[in-house]
Design a protein around this motif. Structure first.
Motif, PDB file in Angstrom:
ATOM      1  N   ARG A  38       0.888  -1.113   0.579  1.00  0.00           N
ATOM      2  CA  ARG A  38      -0.309   0.050   0.053  1.00  0.00           C
ATOM      3  C   ARG A  38       1.259   1.304  -0.006  1.00  0.00           C
ATOM      4  O   ARG A  38       1.862   1.496   1.110  1.00  0.00           O
ATOM      5  CB  ARG A  38      -0.789  -0.330   0.833  1.00  0.00           C
ATOM      6  CG  ARG A  38      -0.066   0.748   2.291  1.00  0.00           C
ATOM      7  CD  ARG A  38      -0.894   0.197   3.626  1.00  0.00           C
ATOM      8  NE  ARG A  38      -0.520   0.434   5.258  1.00  0.00           N
ATOM      9  CZ  ARG A  38      -1.273  -0.050   6.328  1.00  0.00           C
ATOM     10  NH1 ARG A  38      -2.785  -0.149   6.322  1.00  0.00           N
ATOM     11  NH2 ARG A  38      -0.318  -0.234   7.498  1.00  0.00           N
ATOM     12  N   VAL A  48       1.742  -4.886   2.809  1.00  0.00           N
ATOM     13  CA  VAL A  48       1.316  -4.889   3.692  1.00  0.00           C
ATOM     14  C   VAL A  48       1.420  -6.896   4.312  1.00  0.00           C
ATOM     15  O   VAL A  48       1.317  -7.309   5.687  1.00  0.00           O
ATOM     16  CB  VAL A  48       0.002  -4.527   4.060  1.00  0.00           C
ATOM     17  CG1 VAL A  48       0.012  -3.467   4.363  1.00  0.00           C
ATOM     18  CG2 VAL A  48      -0.124  -5.283   2.425  1.00  0.00           C
ATOM     19  N   SER A  62       1.774  -3.934  11.679  1.00  0.00           N
ATOM     20  CA  SER A  62       0.756  -3.215  11.284  1.00  0.00           C
ATOM     21  C   SER A  62      -0.894  -3.299  11.086  1.00  0.00           C
ATOM     22  O   SER A  62      -1.417  -2.521  11.380  1.00  0.00           O
ATOM     23  CB  SER A  62       0.873  -1.360  11.038  1.00  0.00           C
ATOM     24  OG  SER A  62       1.237  -2.096   9.191  1.00  0.00           O
ATOM     25  N   VAL A  63      -0.484  -4.305  10.325  1.00  0.00           N
ATOM     26  CA  VAL A  63      -2.035  -5.304  10.273  1.00  0.00           C
ATOM     27  C   VAL A  63      -2.224  -6.672  10.507  1.00  0.00           C
ATOM     28  O   VAL A  63      -3.530  -7.392  10.744  1.00  0.00           O
ATOM     29  CB  VAL A  63      -2.118  -5.300   8.541  1.00  0.00           C
ATOM     30  CG1 VAL A  63      -1.981  -3.720   7.979  1.00  0.00           C
ATOM     31  CG2 VAL A  63      -1.182  -5.975   7.960  1.00  0.00           C
ATOM     32  N   MET A  82      -9.941  -7.168   5.113  1.00  0.00           N
ATOM     33  CA  MET A  82      -9.083  -6.209   5.979  1.00  0.00           C
ATOM     34  C   MET A  82     -10.405  -5.909   6.626  1.00  0.00           C
ATOM     35  O   MET A  82     -11.767  -5.339   6.109  1.00  0.00           O
ATOM     36  CB  MET A  82      -9.137  -5.182   4.987  1.00  0.00           C
ATOM     37  CG  MET A  82      -8.316  -5.230   4.089  1.00  0.00           C
ATOM     38  SD  MET A  82      -7.054  -3.651   3.316  1.00  0.00           S
ATOM     39  CE  MET A  82      -8.910  -3.054   2.821  1.00  0.00           C
ATOM     40  N   LEU A  85     -10.883  -2.013  10.567  1.00  0.00           N
ATOM     41  CA  LEU A  85     -10.106  -1.140   8.887  1.00  0.00           C
ATOM     42  C   LEU A  85      -9.776   0.127   9.857  1.00  0.00           C
ATOM     43  O   LEU A  85     -10.841   0.792  10.903  1.00  0.00           O
ATOM     44  CB  LEU A  85     -10.719  -0.748   8.032  1.00  0.00           C
ATOM     45  CG  LEU A  85     -10.007  -1.723   6.769  1.00  0.00           C
ATOM     46  CD1 LEU A  85     -11.367  -1.537   5.912  1.00  0.00           C
ATOM     47  CD2 LEU A  85      -9.105  -1.205   5.765  1.00  0.00           C
ATOM     48  N   ASP A  89      -5.152   2.997   7.569  1.00  0.00           N
ATOM     49  CA  ASP A  89      -4.789   1.920   6.245  1.00  0.00           C
ATOM     50  C   ASP A  89      -5.712   2.669   5.000  1.00  0.00           C
ATOM     51  O   ASP A  89      -5.220   2.699   4.074  1.00  0.00           O
ATOM     52  CB  ASP A  89      -6.226   1.242   6.503  1.00  0.00           C
ATOM     53  CG  ASP A  89      -5.455   0.318   7.606  1.00  0.00           C
ATOM     54  OD1 ASP A  89      -7.005   0.373   8.586  1.00  0.00           O
ATOM     55  OD2 ASP A  89      -4.458  -0.324   8.198  1.00  0.00           O
ATOM     56  N   TYR A  93      -3.632   0.280  -3.065  1.00  0.00           N
ATOM     57  CA  TYR A  93      -3.689  -1.005  -2.581  1.00  0.00           C
ATOM     58  C   TYR A  93      -2.768  -1.851  -3.754  1.00  0.00           C
ATOM     59  O   TYR A  93      -3.642  -1.890  -4.301  1.00  0.00           O
ATOM     60  CB  TYR A  93      -4.414  -1.524  -1.792  1.00  0.00           C
ATOM     61  CG  TYR A  93      -4.275  -1.368  -0.289  1.00  0.00           C
ATOM     62  CD1 TYR A  93      -4.623  -0.548   0.173  1.00  0.00           C
ATOM     63  CD2 TYR A  93      -4.207  -2.441   0.517  1.00  0.00           C
ATOM     64  CE1 TYR A  93      -4.982  -0.225   1.300  1.00  0.00           C
ATOM     65  CE2 TYR A  93      -3.610  -1.879   1.720  1.00  0.00           C
ATOM     66  CZ  TYR A  93      -4.203  -0.487   2.223  1.00  0.00           C
ATOM     67  OH  TYR A  93      -4.318  -0.479   3.765  1.00  0.00           O
TER      68      TYR A  93
END
Length: 114
Positions: A38, A48, A62-63, A82, A85, A89, A93
């Motif tokens: 992203r 990611v 982070s995800v 996802m 969110l 974010d 992407y």
């Protein structure tokens, strides 16, 4: 020639969910690992998540726990589910073949409002 078509982005409120898809052609899909990247406005592109040819996933801190990467070799498609969110974010992407050099696709815009 590798071709990637990303889709599934959109505008969603914080806490919402989106499922991104990336249709891949030009390679033997099942033999290759795939990744989602992203790029937020004014920032560098970051990876990611990625998934190996053996379907082993790996996530950026982070995800982790919110995003899930998966693949369907019969459809030559990689997905990014996802959930939870956050505004951070937000970005465009992109998907990428892990070990093959190729042009980036057009990406899909994800915007998360607070």
């Amino acid at each position: 020639q590798v071709r990637l078509v990303e889709s599934g982005g959109g505008l969603v409120q914080a806490g919402g969910s989106l499922r991104l898809s990336c249709a891949v052609s030009g390679i033997i899909f099942s033999n290759n690992g795939m990744a989602w990247y992203r790029q937020a406005p004014g920032k560098q592109r970051e990876r990611v998540a990625y998934i190996t040819s053996g379907s082993n996933p790996n996530y950026a801190d982070s995800v982790k726990g919110r995003f899930t990467i998966s693949r369907d070799n019969a459809k030559n498609t990689v997905y990014l589910q996802m959930n939870g969110l956050k505004p951070e974010d937000t970005g465009v992407y992109y998907c990428k073949v892990l070990t093959v050099s190729h042009d980036w696709g057009q990406g899909t815009q994800v915007t998360v409002s607070s």
